[in-house]
Motif scaffolding. Structure first.
Motif, mmCIF file in Angstrom:
data_model
loop_
_atom_site.group_PDB
_atom_site.id
_atom_site.type_symbol
_atom_site.label_atom_id
_atom_site.label_comp_id
_atom_site.label_asym_id
_atom_site.label_seq_id
_atom_site.Cartn_x
_atom_site.Cartn_y
_atom_site.Cartn_z
ATOM 1 N N SER A 194 0.824 -1.225 0.000
ATOM 2 C CA SER A 194 0.000 0.000 0.000
ATOM 3 C C SER A 194 0.852 1.265 0.000
ATOM 4 N N THR A 195 1.841 1.310 -0.873
ATOM 5 C CA THR A 195 2.677 2.503 -0.997
ATOM 6 C C THR A 195 3.011 2.740 -2.470
ATOM 7 N N THR A 196 3.694 3.854 -2.725
ATOM 8 C CA THR A 196 4.019 4.249 -4.109
ATOM 9 C C THR A 196 5.532 4.226 -4.337
ATOM 10 N N GLY A 197 5.923 3.717 -5.527
ATOM 11 C CA GLY A 197 7.338 3.715 -5.897
ATOM 12 C C GLY A 197 7.561 4.351 -7.262
ATOM 13 N N ARG A 198 8.793 4.292 -7.759
ATOM 14 C CA ARG A 198 9.136 4.858 -9.073
ATOM 15 C C ARG A 198 9.633 3.757 -10.005
ATOM 16 N N LEU A 199 9.256 3.899 -11.240
ATOM 17 C CA LEU A 199 9.786 3.058 -12.303
ATOM 18 C C LEU A 199 10.676 3.927 -13.197
ATOM 19 N N VAL A 200 11.957 3.586 -13.242
ATOM 20 C CA VAL A 200 12.907 4.318 -14.089
ATOM 21 C C VAL A 200 13.108 3.513 -15.373
ATOM 22 N N VAL A 201 12.735 4.120 -16.506
ATOM 23 C CA VAL A 201 12.898 3.475 -17.814
ATOM 24 C C VAL A 201 14.028 4.195 -18.540
ATOM 25 N N THR A 202 15.072 3.455 -18.923
ATOM 26 C CA THR A 202 16.249 4.061 -19.561
ATOM 27 C C THR A 202 16.421 3.515 -20.975
ATOM 28 N N LEU A 203 17.164 4.313 -21.803
ATOM 29 C CA LEU A 203 17.536 3.911 -23.170
ATOM 30 C C LEU A 203 19.002 3.519 -23.190
ATOM 31 N N THR A 204 19.320 2.427 -23.869
ATOM 32 C CA THR A 204 20.713 1.989 -23.989
ATOM 33 C C THR A 204 20.996 1.602 -25.438
ATOM 34 N N ASP A 205 22.280 1.635 -25.779
ATOM 35 C CA ASP A 205 22.679 1.139 -27.095
ATOM 36 C C ASP A 205 22.883 -0.378 -27.028
ATOM 37 N N ALA A 206 23.421 -0.934 -28.099
ATOM 38 C CA ALA A 206 23.569 -2.390 -28.154
ATOM 39 C C ALA A 206 24.565 -2.906 -27.131
ATOM 40 N N GLN A 207 25.458 -2.030 -26.664
ATOM 41 C CA GLN A 207 26.441 -2.439 -25.662
ATOM 42 C C GLN A 207 25.982 -2.145 -24.239
ATOM 43 N N GLY A 211 16.693 13.898 -26.423
ATOM 44 C CA GLY A 211 17.989 14.200 -25.824
ATOM 45 C C GLY A 211 18.189 13.615 -24.448
ATOM 46 N N GLN A 212 17.134 12.989 -23.855
ATOM 47 C CA GLN A 212 17.245 12.401 -22.522
ATOM 48 C C GLN A 212 17.513 10.905 -22.624
ATOM 49 N N ILE A 213 18.085 10.346 -21.565
ATOM 50 C CA ILE A 213 18.375 8.912 -21.573
ATOM 51 C C ILE A 213 17.378 8.136 -20.705
ATOM 52 N N TYR A 214 16.454 8.821 -19.993
ATOM 53 C CA TYR A 214 15.519 8.097 -19.125
ATOM 54 C C TYR A 214 14.279 8.934 -18.867
ATOM 55 N N SER A 215 13.278 8.256 -18.328
ATOM 56 C CA SER A 215 12.090 8.919 -17.804
ATOM 57 C C SER A 215 11.606 8.119 -16.584
ATOM 58 N N VAL A 216 10.754 8.734 -15.763
ATOM 59 C CA VAL A 216 10.293 8.101 -14.510
ATOM 60 C C VAL A 216 8.770 7.982 -14.540
ATOM 61 N N ILE A 262 20.855 1.952 -0.920
ATOM 62 C CA ILE A 262 20.956 2.922 -2.030
ATOM 63 C C ILE A 262 20.731 2.175 -3.346
ATOM 64 N N LEU A 263 19.859 2.712 -4.138
ATOM 65 C CA LEU A 263 19.648 2.251 -5.511
ATOM 66 C C LEU A 263 19.882 3.435 -6.450
ATOM 67 N N ALA A 264 20.454 3.158 -7.644
ATOM 68 C CA ALA A 264 20.702 4.245 -8.608
ATOM 69 C C ALA A 264 20.287 3.790 -10.002
ATOM 70 N N ALA A 265 19.484 4.582 -10.642
ATOM 71 C CA ALA A 265 19.105 4.358 -12.030
ATOM 72 C C ALA A 265 18.640 5.702 -12.610
ATOM 73 N N PRO A 266 19.169 6.101 -13.790
ATOM 74 C CA PRO A 266 20.101 5.320 -14.607
ATOM 75 C C PRO A 266 21.507 5.304 -14.026
ATOM 76 N N ASN A 267 22.209 4.271 -14.368
ATOM 77 C CA ASN A 267 23.600 4.106 -13.970
ATOM 78 C C ASN A 267 24.265 3.164 -14.977
ATOM 79 N N PRO A 268 25.219 3.663 -15.779
ATOM 80 C CA PRO A 268 25.876 4.965 -15.670
ATOM 81 C C PRO A 268 25.043 6.105 -16.262
ATOM 82 N N VAL A 269 25.474 7.316 -15.915
ATOM 83 C CA VAL A 269 24.916 8.517 -16.511
ATOM 84 C C VAL A 269 25.938 9.054 -17.510
#
Length: 831
Positions: A277-290, A323-328, A369-376
Motif C-alpha cells: 500500500s505505498t508508491t514507488g518509481r519506475l525508471v525506464v532508460t535507453l541503452t545502445d547495443a552495448q 535528448g534524454q536517456i531516461y524517464s520516470v 541505495i539504488l541508482a538508475a540510470p547508472n551509468p549517466v
C-alpha cells in the motif's frame, strides 16, 4: 625470166598483205597511246598504303590542368600509320577511353573520330584533388595507347565556396556546439580574397543532427574566411552543412555526430522490495547495443504493463524526452504481499522487465541505495537517479515512523557530486537525491549516513570517451601568403580509438611552427572544460611555402598539421597544338586544335587576374594566313580553338601577350591522300556511237563506295549521269556523242568523307565513215592482230630472201634456166 616474174608477184602480194594488216592494227595502237586521265590528287599505291591507320596516338594539351572541377578539351586522340605518319579515318572510328584515377579526373567512355578526320578531342573533367592519372585509348583493329595527365592547384579569383565544419566529428550531446568556416576559393581550389562582401546562406540537411542558430554569414571584402556556429542535435548520424551565394559555386561539409542509436529499454523499480500500500518509481532508460546510455533522438513513448495489477499497478505509459536517456513513471503496491512483473516496451526497441516484490513493512534498521540510470552521461548533467530507502536487517522494506535525515557524500567529486542531505518523510520508505555529473569519465562511491541506522554505499559511474591524444588539423590547409591572420588550426581531443572526447578540465596546448618565416602561431591555446576542440589563429607571412604546426599537452599524445601558403601569378604563356603533324582533313573537318594557357614560373596553370588578350601568329602565311586571337577572362587560365590549314606545309605558331613570356608550337599538314580517275573506253568515237566512261576513287589506297557522282559532257549526252560508286569505288556511265570535235566529260564527286572533288577526260568525236572505231565499226585486231602482223612480216622477209637468191642464181647460170620449166621448183625447195 619467167621464174623471176613469178617471185616478183609473190613479193608484191606479201607486201600488200603486210600493209593491210598494219592499217587494221592502227586503231589499237592509237587507243593505247591517246587515252587521257585527270586526277585531283597524285599518289602511288605504295604511298597510300603507308598512310592507312594502324594505331592511336594520345596528346594532352596542356599537360597540366587545374584541379578545379572544370572540364577541358585537352585529350586529343589521333590516328597514325604503320610508318609513324599521320592518317585519316575512312569510317567513323569509335575510341574507348578510361582514366586510371577517377578521383583525379575523368574522361568520356567513348568518342568518335569522324570519317575524313585525323583526330577527335575529348573533354577531361578534373576533380578538386590534384594528382596524376593515366588516360588509355583503344579501338577495334588499332593499337592502343596511353598518356598521363597531371592536375595542380593554381591561384586566382574567388569563384566558389568551401564549407568546413569544425570539428567535423562530435559526440552526441545537445548542449555541444561547433564552428562552420566558409572560405572563398578560386576555380583551382586555392583561397582567393573576396573583392566585395559576400552574403552566404547556410543550411543543414538534418536539423535533428546539426542545426544552425544563424542561417547566414558574411565574408567581408578582402577576406577569405568567415565563421558561424552550429549546434549538435539530439540524433546521431551525419548532416551536411551547405553554403551558397549568388555567383559562386556552392560548398558543403559534413558533421558526424557520434553516438549509438537507442537499441533497448531497461526498467528499474525503486525501491525494491517495496512495502504494501505505498508508491514507488519506475525508471525506464535507453541503452545502445552495448548497454551504454543513449539519448533519445526524438520523444519515445514507452508502454508499461503489470502481470498482476492487484499486487502492483503502474502508469501505463511514460515518455523519454528528446535528448534524454531516461524517464520516470509511478507504480503502486497493493495491500497484500506478492510479486508482479512490470514490462516496458516500445516499437523498434528491445523490451525489458522488472520483478517487483511487495512485502509487509518492518521497522527500519539500515539504509539502502539504488541508482538508475547508472551509468549517466559525463556531460555535466543533473540526474534524479539516486534513491535512499529504509530496510530491516533482512533487507525487507521499512517505513519511517518520523522523518529520517540522511547525509550523502561523493568519494570523487571530479566524476560527480550529490546533495549533502535529504529527508525520508514520515510514513515513507525512501527519498530521491540528484546526482550531477561532470565532464570527467569515471566512478564515485555514494555514501548515505543516518543516525541510528546502518549506512549504505553504492558505486555510480559516468560514461563517455576518455581523451588520450591530440589531433591537429589545418582547416583549410592552404592559406594566402599575405601576412594575414586566419583561424585555421583545429586542435581536437580524441580517445585512443579516434573518437572525439570532451575535456574534463581546461587543457592548455602548446603550439610551435617549424618555419616562422612562413607561418606563426600563439604559443599556447586552451581547450576549455566541456569542449572537444579549439580553433587557433595562424598568421602567414608574405613568403609562400610550407610550415608544420605541432600541438603538445602534458599527458596527451601530440599531433601536427601542415600548412601551405601560396601566391602564384601568371608569368608566362604555354601554347600547344595537336596533332602537331597531320593530314589535311577531308570534307568539312578541322585540321588541329590549339590551346593557350596562363602559367606561373613552374609551368603550372595560373588564373588571369585581369582580362588577357593573346594573339597567335603563323610563320608561314600560306599554311595559316590570319592571326588567331584568344580572350582569357579574369579567373580563367585557358583558351582553345580549332584551326584549318589553307594549304599543305609547316608553320611555327607563336602565342604572345603583353607582360608575359611568349610560347610557340609547330604545326605541319600534308595533302589528303585521295585519287580520282576518270577514263573513256575509247578516246575516238563516231557521232551517235556510245562509249563507256568509268570513274574510280580511292582514299588512303582503298576504294570509296557510296560516293555521289554526277557526270556532264560539254557536247553529247550521258545516259545515266547520276549515281553512287560501288564497292570497288567505281561508277560507270555511257557517253553518246552528238557533234564533231573534242567532248570534255567532267565528274563531280560528293561525299561527307572527301567533300567535293572533280575529274575530267577528253573524247575525240568524228563523223561516220571517218577513221575511228565508231566510223568503221571495226575495233581493230587487238593483240592478236598485232601478233599476226609480226608473223607475216617475218614470212615475207623469208620469201623475199629465197626469191632474191633464186634470181641471183639464174643470172649467174643462165643455162640452168633452159633446163627447167617455169613451174619447176627451185632446188632449195626440193631439198
Amino acid at each position: 625470166m619467167r621464174g623471176s616474174a613469178r617471185w616478183a608477184r609473190i613479193f608484191t602480194l606479201a607486201a600488200s598483205l603486210l600493209l593491210l594488216l598494219s592499217v587494221m592494227a592502227l586503231p589499237v595502237t592509237a587507243a593505247a597511246s591517246s587515252t587521257s586521265t585527270t586526277s585531283t590528287t597524285s599518289s602511288t599505291s605504295s604511298q597510300t598504303a603507308s598512310t592507312k591507320a594502324v594505331s592511336l596516338v594520345l596528346s594532352v594539351i596542356p599537360p597540366k590542368l587545374p584541379a578545379d572541377g572544370g572540364s577541358y578539351p585537352a585529350i586529343v586522340v589521333s590516328l597514325q600509320s604503320g610508318g609513324g605518319a599521320a592518317s585519316l579515318a575512312l569510317n567513323d572510328t569509335a575510341v574507348f577511353l578510361t582514366s586510371s584515377q577517377e578521383g583525379v579526373g575523368s574522361v568520356p567512355s567513348k568518342i568518335t573520330i569522324p570519317a575524313g578526320a585525323g583526330f577527335a578531342v575529348a573533354n577531361f573533367t578534373t576533380s578538386t584533388t590534384p594528382g596524376s592519372t593515366s588516360i588509355s585509348a583503344s579501338s577495334a583493329g588499332l593499337s592502343a595507347t596511353s598518356e598521363e595527365v597531371t592536375t595542380v592547384t593554381p591561384s586566382g579569383f574567388p569563384t566558389r565556396l568551401s564549407v568546413i565544419p569544425v570539428p567535423g566529428s562530435q559526440l552526441l550531446n545537445p548542449t555541444s556546439q561547433g564552428t562552420v568556416l566558409v572560405e572563398t576559393l578560386d576555380s583551382a581550389g586555392l583561397p582567393a580574397k573576396a573583392s566585395s562582401p559576400i552574403e552566404v546562406s547556410l543550411t543543414s540537411s538534418n536539423n535533428n543532427i546539426v542545426s544552425l542558430p544563424s542561417s547566414s554569414l558574411t565574408v567581408e571584402g578582402g577576406s577569405v574566411l568567415s565563421s558561424a556556429a552550429y549546434a549538435v542535435g539530439s540524433s546521431p548520424g551525419t548532416a551536411t552543412i551547405t553554403g551558397s551565394a549568388s555567383g559562386f559555386n556552392s560548398g558543403s561539409g559534413e558533421v558526424s555526430v557520434q553516438g549509438a542509436s537507442p537499441f533497448a529499454l531497461a526498467i528499474f523499480a525503486q525501491p525494491d522490495p517495496i512495502s504494501t500500500s505505498t508508491t514507488g518509481r519506475l525508471v525506464v532508460t535507453l541503452t545502445d547495443a552495448q548497454g551504454n546510455p543513449s539519448p533519445a533522438p526524438a520523444p519515445i513513448t514507452v508502454s508499461i504493463a503489470s502481470s498482476n495489477t492487484s499486487v502492483v499497478a503502474s502508469d501505463v505509459t511514460t515518455t523519454i524526452a528528446t535528448g534524454q536517456i531516461y524517464s520516470v513513471a509511478a507504480f503502486t503496491s497493493g495491500p497484500s504481499p506478492g510479486n508482479a512483473n512490470l514490462t516496458a516496451s516500445s516499437p523498434g526497441l528491445q523490451s525489458d522487465f522488472a520483478v517487483v516484490t511487495v512485502e509487509q513493512p518492518a521497522s527500519p534498521v539500515k539504509l539502502t541505495i539504488l541508482a538508475a540510470p547508472n551509468p549517466v552521461l559525463a556531460d555535466a548533467g543533473m540526474y534524479g537517479s539516486v534513491v535512499v530507502a529504509l530496510a530491516d536487517a533482512g533487507g525487507n522494506p521499512a517505513v519511517a515512523s518520523s522523518g529520517v535525515s540522511v547525509t550523502l557524500t561523493s568519494s570523487n567529486s571530479a566524476a560527480g557530486d550529490i546533495g549533502e542531505s535529504l529527508t525520508i518523510p514520515s510514513g515513507s520508505s525512501y527519498a530521491v537525491a540528484t546526482f550531477t555529473s561532470t565532464f570527467f569519465v569515471g566512478g564515485t562511491f555514494i555514501t548515505a549516513i543516518a543516525q541510528n541506522l546502518q549506512s549504505a554505499t553504492f558505486t555510480l559511474t559516468s560514461y563517455g570517451p576518455v581523451p588520450t591524444q591530440l589531433f591537429a588539423q589545418a582547416v583549410p590547409s592552404t592559406l594566402p601568403a599575405d601576412g594575414g591572420q586566419y583561424s585555421a588550426l583545429e586542435v581536437t581531443l580524441e580517445s585512443a580509438d579516434g573518437v572525439p572526447a570532451v575535456a574534463p578540465v581546461d587543457i592548455p596546448v602548446q603550439l610551435t611552427s617549424s618555419s616562422t618565416a612562413i607561418a606563426t602561431v600563439n604559443s599556447t591555446v586552451v581547450i576549455a572544460a566541456g569542449e572537444s576542440y579549439v580553433l587557433a589563429p595562424v598568421t602567414t607571412t608574405i613568403s609562400p611555402g610550407t610550415a608544420n604546426i605541432s600541438a603538445t599537452s602534458s599527458g596527451f599524445e601530440p599531433s601536427s598539421a601542415g600548412f601551405t601558403t601560396a601566391s602564384p601569378a601568371p608569368s608566362q604563356l604555354g601554347f600547344y597544338a595537336a596533332p602537331a603533324s597531320g593530314i589535311q582533313s577531308l570534307g568539312t573537318g578541322d585540321d588541329a586544335i590549339v590551346a593557350v594557357q596562363l602559367q606561373d614560373s613552374g609551368s603550372s596553370p595560373a588564373l588571369a587576374r585581369q582580362d588577357t588578350q593573346v594573339t597567335v601568329t603563323s610563320s608561314n602565311s600560306s599554311v595559316i594566313a590570319n592571326p588567331i586571337n584568344f580572350d582569357i577572362e579574369p579567373g580563367m587560365d585557358y583558351a582553345w580553338a580549332m584551326v584549318n590549314t589553307s594549304a599543305p606545309g609547316s608553320t611555327v605558331l607563336t602565342a604572345s601577350t603583353s607582360g608575359l613570356a611568349s610560347a610557340s608550337a609547330s604545326l605541319s599538314d600534308s595533302s589528303p591522300p585521295v585519287t580520282v580517275t576518270l577514263a573513256s573506253s575509247a578516246p575516238e568515237v563516231a557521232i551517235g556511237t556510245p562509249a563507256t566512261v568509268q570513274l574510280q576513287i580511292q582514299v588512303l589506297g582503298s576504294p570509296l563506295s557510296g560516293a555521289n557522282v554526277t557526270l556532264a559532257a560539254s557536247s553529247g549526252t550521258m545516259t545515266a549521269p547520276s549515281g553512287v560508286t560501288d564497292s570497288s569505288g567505281s561508277f560507270t556511265d555511257t557517253f553518246v556523242p552528238a557533234q564533231n570535235g573534242v567532248a570534255i566529260i567532267t565528274a563531280l564527286v560528293q561525299d561527307p568523307l572527301v567533300g567535293n572533288l572533280t575529274a575530267s577526260t577528253n573524247v575525240f568525236v568524228v563523223a561516220h565513215g571517218e577513221s575511228g572505231t565508231g566510223a568503221s565499226g571495226s575495233k581493230g585486231l587487238g593483240a592478236l592482230g598485232s601478233a599476226l602482223v609480226v608473223v607475216l612480216v617475218i614470212v615475207v622477209v623469208v620469201l623475199m630472201a629465197f626469191a632474191g637468191r633464186r634470181i641471183l642464181r639464174s643470172r649467174r647460170t643462165p643455162g640452168e634456166e633452159d633446163g627447167g620449166g617455169d613451174d619447176a621448183p627451185p632446188a632449195d625447195f626440193e631439198k
